[in-house]
Design an enzyme around this catalytic site. Structure first.
Site, PDB file in Angstrom:
ATOM      1  N   SER A 197       0.650   3.684   1.720  1.00 12.84           N
ATOM      2  CA  SER A 197       1.335   4.205   3.194  1.00 12.84           C
ATOM      3  C   SER A 197       2.263   3.402   3.756  1.00 12.84           C
ATOM      4  O   SER A 197       2.988   3.475   4.489  1.00 12.84           O
ATOM      5  CB  SER A 197       0.006   4.062   4.276  1.00 12.84           C
ATOM      6  OG  SER A 197      -0.427   2.451   4.223  1.00 12.84           O
ATOM      7  N   TYR A 198       2.880   2.012   3.224  1.00 10.34           N
ATOM      8  CA  TYR A 198       3.946   1.421   3.607  1.00 10.34           C
ATOM      9  C   TYR A 198       5.253   2.070   3.245  1.00 10.34           C
ATOM     10  O   TYR A 198       6.315   1.685   3.808  1.00 10.34           O
ATOM     11  CB  TYR A 198       3.837  -0.181   3.054  1.00 10.34           C
ATOM     12  CG  TYR A 198       2.690  -0.973   3.316  1.00 10.34           C
ATOM     13  CD1 TYR A 198       1.852  -0.349   4.456  1.00 10.34           C
ATOM     14  CD2 TYR A 198       2.144  -2.243   2.961  1.00 10.34           C
ATOM     15  CE1 TYR A 198       0.675  -1.194   4.754  1.00 10.34           C
ATOM     16  CE2 TYR A 198       1.368  -2.853   3.040  1.00 10.34           C
ATOM     17  CZ  TYR A 198       0.329  -2.523   3.888  1.00 10.34           C
ATOM     18  OH  TYR A 198      -0.798  -3.278   4.180  1.00 10.34           O
ATOM     19  N   LYS A 199       4.947   2.805   2.214  1.00 10.91           N
ATOM     20  CA  LYS A 199       6.437   3.643   1.587  1.00 10.91           C
ATOM     21  C   LYS A 199       7.416   2.563   1.143  1.00 10.91           C
ATOM     22  O   LYS A 199       8.886   2.958   1.409  1.00 10.91           O
ATOM     23  CB  LYS A 199       7.009   4.457   2.725  1.00 10.91           C
ATOM     24  CG  LYS A 199       5.904   5.582   3.351  1.00 10.91           C
ATOM     25  CD  LYS A 199       6.303   6.820   3.976  1.00 10.91           C
ATOM     26  CE  LYS A 199       5.427   7.854   4.521  1.00 10.91           C
ATOM     27  NZ  LYS A 199       4.048   8.021   3.599  1.00 10.91           N
ATOM     28  N   ALA A 208       1.006  -1.133   0.006  1.00  8.29           N
ATOM     29  CA  ALA A 208       0.121  -0.054   0.027  1.00  8.29           C
ATOM     30  C   ALA A 208       0.946   1.290   0.155  1.00  8.29           C
ATOM     31  O   ALA A 208       1.872   1.006   0.590  1.00  8.29           O
ATOM     32  CB  ALA A 208      -0.922   0.080   1.252  1.00  8.29           C
TER      33      ALA A 208
END
Length: 103
Positions: free
Chosen positions: A71-73, A69
């Site tokens: 948001s996991y970067k 995702a």
């Protein structure tokens, strides 16, 4: 092997008590006849520096899909470890409501 140890450590930290040898179906057949694997490697807590190595090791061990995702970067690093026949399952942010907002 450092890659296998990293994969095992990452997997256990994310999914304690879950077996890699469970009785799940192999996958779901999509309309185009392609089999989508029922099991994917979660990459939420996998750091950028080791992501490609861990994904590569997971593929060697039989995984055909990974989950990531924005948001996991670590999307670029996770993707770098994938081959052409592998699946990358990406969670799209709820605020991305138009096609041009999804890359």
């Amino acid at each position: 092997d450092t890659g296998a140890e990293q994969l095992y450590t990452a997997y256990r930290s994310i999914s304690p008590g879950v077996s890699l040898n469970g009785d799940l179906p192999k996958g779901i057949t999509l309309q185009n006849g392609v089999l989508l694997p029922s099991r994917a490697l979660g990459t939420m807590k996998i750091g950028k520096r080791v992501a490609q190595n861990i994904v590569g090791k997971a593929l060697e061990l039989g995984f055909r899909a990974v989950d990531t995702a924005p948001s996991y970067k670590n999307e670029s690093e996770v993707g770098a470890g994938l081959g052409d026949d592998d699946f990358c399952i990406v969670k799209v942010p709820y605020r991305a409501v138009w096609p041009e907002q999804v890359r």
